[in-house]
Design a protein around this motif. Structure first.
Motif, short mmCIF file in Angstrom:
data_model
loop_
_atom_site.label_atom_id
_atom_site.label_comp_id
_atom_site.label_asym_id
_atom_site.label_seq_id
_atom_site.Cartn_x
_atom_site.Cartn_y
_atom_site.Cartn_z
N UNK A 1 11.43 -60.36 -8.33
CA UNK A 1 12.73 -60.90 -8.74
C UNK A 1 13.88 -60.21 -8.00
N UNK A 2 13.76 -58.90 -7.82
CA UNK A 2 14.81 -58.16 -7.10
C UNK A 2 14.85 -58.59 -5.64
N UNK B 1 14.00 -61.49 -4.41
CA UNK B 1 14.59 -62.82 -4.35
C UNK B 1 16.10 -62.76 -4.54
N UNK B 2 16.55 -61.94 -5.50
CA UNK B 2 17.98 -61.84 -5.79
C UNK B 2 18.74 -61.22 -4.61
N UNK B 3 18.22 -60.13 -4.09
CA UNK B 3 18.87 -59.49 -2.94
C UNK B 3 18.88 -60.42 -1.74
N UNK B 4 17.81 -61.18 -1.58
CA UNK B 4 17.74 -62.13 -0.48
C UNK B 4 18.81 -63.19 -0.59
N UNK B 5 19.01 -63.70 -1.79
CA UNK B 5 20.03 -64.73 -1.99
C UNK B 5 21.43 -64.16 -1.73
N UNK B 6 21.68 -62.94 -2.18
CA UNK B 6 22.98 -62.29 -1.94
C UNK B 6 23.20 -62.12 -0.44
N UNK B 7 22.21 -61.66 0.27
CA UNK B 7 22.36 -61.48 1.72
C UNK B 7 22.61 -62.81 2.42
N UNK B 8 21.97 -63.86 1.96
CA UNK B 8 22.20 -65.17 2.57
C UNK B 8 23.65 -65.62 2.36
N UNK B 9 24.14 -65.47 1.14
CA UNK B 9 25.51 -65.90 0.83
C UNK B 9 26.54 -65.09 1.61
N UNK C 1 18.19 -62.11 4.52
CA UNK C 1 18.09 -62.65 3.17
C UNK C 1 16.95 -63.64 3.03
N UNK C 2 16.79 -64.47 4.03
CA UNK C 2 15.68 -65.43 4.01
C UNK C 2 14.34 -64.70 3.98
N UNK C 3 14.24 -63.63 4.77
CA UNK C 3 12.99 -62.85 4.80
C UNK C 3 12.73 -62.18 3.46
N UNK C 4 13.79 -61.67 2.83
CA UNK C 4 13.62 -61.03 1.52
C UNK C 4 13.14 -62.04 0.48
N UNK D 1 11.33 -64.70 1.08
CA UNK D 1 9.92 -64.99 1.39
C UNK D 1 9.04 -63.86 0.83
N UNK D 2 9.49 -62.63 1.01
CA UNK D 2 8.75 -61.47 0.49
C UNK D 2 8.63 -61.57 -1.03
N UNK D 3 9.71 -61.93 -1.70
CA UNK D 3 9.69 -62.07 -3.15
C UNK D 3 8.74 -63.16 -3.61
N UNK D 4 8.77 -64.30 -2.91
CA UNK D 4 7.86 -65.40 -3.27
C UNK D 4 6.41 -64.99 -3.05
N UNK D 5 6.14 -64.24 -1.98
CA UNK D 5 4.78 -63.79 -1.70
C UNK D 5 4.30 -62.83 -2.79
N UNK D 6 5.18 -61.94 -3.22
CA UNK D 6 4.82 -61.02 -4.30
C UNK D 6 4.50 -61.79 -5.58
N UNK D 7 5.32 -62.80 -5.88
CA UNK D 7 5.09 -63.60 -7.08
C UNK D 7 3.76 -64.32 -7.01
N UNK D 8 3.46 -64.90 -5.86
CA UNK D 8 2.22 -65.64 -5.68
C UNK D 8 1.01 -64.70 -5.81
#
Length: 59
Positions: free
Chosen positions: A4-5, A7-15, A39-42, A44-51
């Motif tokens: 979750x962190x 994904x959240x940090x990734x979204x912030x970096x994208x914005x 941010x996009x890479x972060x 992807x990392x978050x989604x991979x961890x979730x999966x």
């Protein structure tokens, strides 16, 4: 870091990166593109961890 962190940090970096790309200064625009990619890479990392966690929980 949790998924979750990441994904959240990734979204912030994208914005923030998209905001920097609106700048009139070429170096700031380039920095913004890099930050957006980070941010996009972060995310992807978050989604991979979730999966991975989901797969482990199923086992």
């Amino acid at each position: 870091m949790t998924a979750a962190k990441d994904k959240m940090k990734g979204k912030v970096n994208e914005v923030v990166g998209k905001g920097k790309q609106a700048s009139g200064k070429p170096s700031t625009r380039a920095e913004g593109r890099m930050q957006e990619r980070k941010g996009e890479a972060q995310q992807v990392k978050g989604r991979a961890k979730s999966a991975l966690k989901d797969q482990i929980d199923k086992a």
